[in-house]
Design an enzyme around this catalytic site. Structure first.
Site, PDB file in Angstrom:
ATOM      1  CD  GLU A  58      -2.948   0.978   2.367  1.00  0.00           C
ATOM      2  OE1 GLU A  58      -3.650   1.965   2.639  1.00  0.00           O
ATOM      3  OE2 GLU A  58      -2.987  -0.094   3.005  1.00  0.00           O
ATOM      4  CB  SER A  59       4.211   2.035   1.278  1.00  0.00           C
ATOM      5  OG  SER A  59       4.858   0.835   0.880  1.00  0.00           O
TER       6      SER A  59
END
Length: 261
Positions: A58-59
């Site tokens: 998700e980063s």
């Protein structure tokens, strides 16, 4: 393989869930997976049946090849050797919404029979008994991954509920029933792996009991589920982790037990 791990120890719940998750990743290409058991499952799948499996965080890290287990989605080792690092607009707008994720891994405090998830509050929203981390990107993962795997460390009526205290990530089928114009790409939750067994979605997108772990009865799973759980026509028994799988987890993938508990 010569094992140096203490194979006389029975698999822990974390090891069982990780091994079964890794096996379900066979044949998949790209996985949106977070920190913890999903990261372990991807690492084990790469070391066994799926060496070309690509992990997306998700980063914004895509094609991660960390030299050690990351402890957060922003941990520096994730960038080492990664295929790409994208901004949030590109990650969610092009990769996820573009239909490039085969499997999204999600966790939650509560799940219902349709695979909708609650990771926001327990109890009344205005005065909750517990306030949880919230959605993050889970709603987008639910709506746009081709399918979603849910891994839960607990299987009891407080987690498997007839009605969610709060719907954080609605199943695509539920979202479409509520609003026919809503755009969802994915199938939603297809597989739920718990300490008691494995639930899979049927043709109506309702979760049904498909397999139990050795020593677990169908009746135990039904009693631990907060709705009248349907049972597949032929409930199978899951295969226990092998010595080779446990050896990889214990001596190579997570020898300091960052996530194995």
């Amino acid at each position: 393989m010569t094992s140096t791990a203490p194979m006389e120890l029975a698999p822990t719940t974390s090891e069982l869930l990780t091994v079964l998750s890794a096996r379900h990743l066979r044949g998949k290409r790209r996985v949106f997976a977070g920190i913890g058991l999903p990261t372990l499952a991807v690492a084990l799948a790469r070391a066994t049946t799926s060496p070309d499996l690509e992990q997306v965080y998700e980063s914004g890290v895509c094609g991660a090849h960390p030299p050690r287990l990351p402890q957060t989605i922003g941990d520096a080792p994730l960038a080492t050797g990664s295929e790409a690092i994208l901004g949030m607009h590109a990650l969610f707008g092009y990769v996820l919404q573009g239909g490039y994720i085969d499997v999204g891994f999600l966790g939650a405090a509560q799940i219902d029979r349709w695979g909708s998830l609650n990771s926001t509050v327990i109890g009344d929203y205005a005065a909750p008994a517990a306030r949880l981390p919230g959605a993050g990107g889970a709603s987008e993962v639910m709506a746009n991954s081709d399918e979603v795997f849910v891994v839960l460390r607990r299987h009891d009526p407080r987690s498997f509920v007839d009605r969610l205290d709060f719907t954080t990530s609605p199943a695509p089928s539920v979202a479409r029933r509520a609003e026919p114009r809503v755009r969802t790409r994915g199938r939603g939750v297809t597989t739920v792996i718990t300490p008691l067994g494995v639930l899979t979605a049927d043709a109506d997108r309702e979760l049904v009991l498909a397999a139990t772990h050795p020593g677990v009865s169908v009746e135990q799973v039904l009693a631990a589920t907060g709705w009248p759980l349907r049972v597949a026509g032929a409930v199978t028994a899951t295969e226990p982790p092998t010595a080779a799988e446990l050896d990889l987890l214990r001596t190579t993938i997570d020898p300091t037990r960052v996530y194995l508990r």
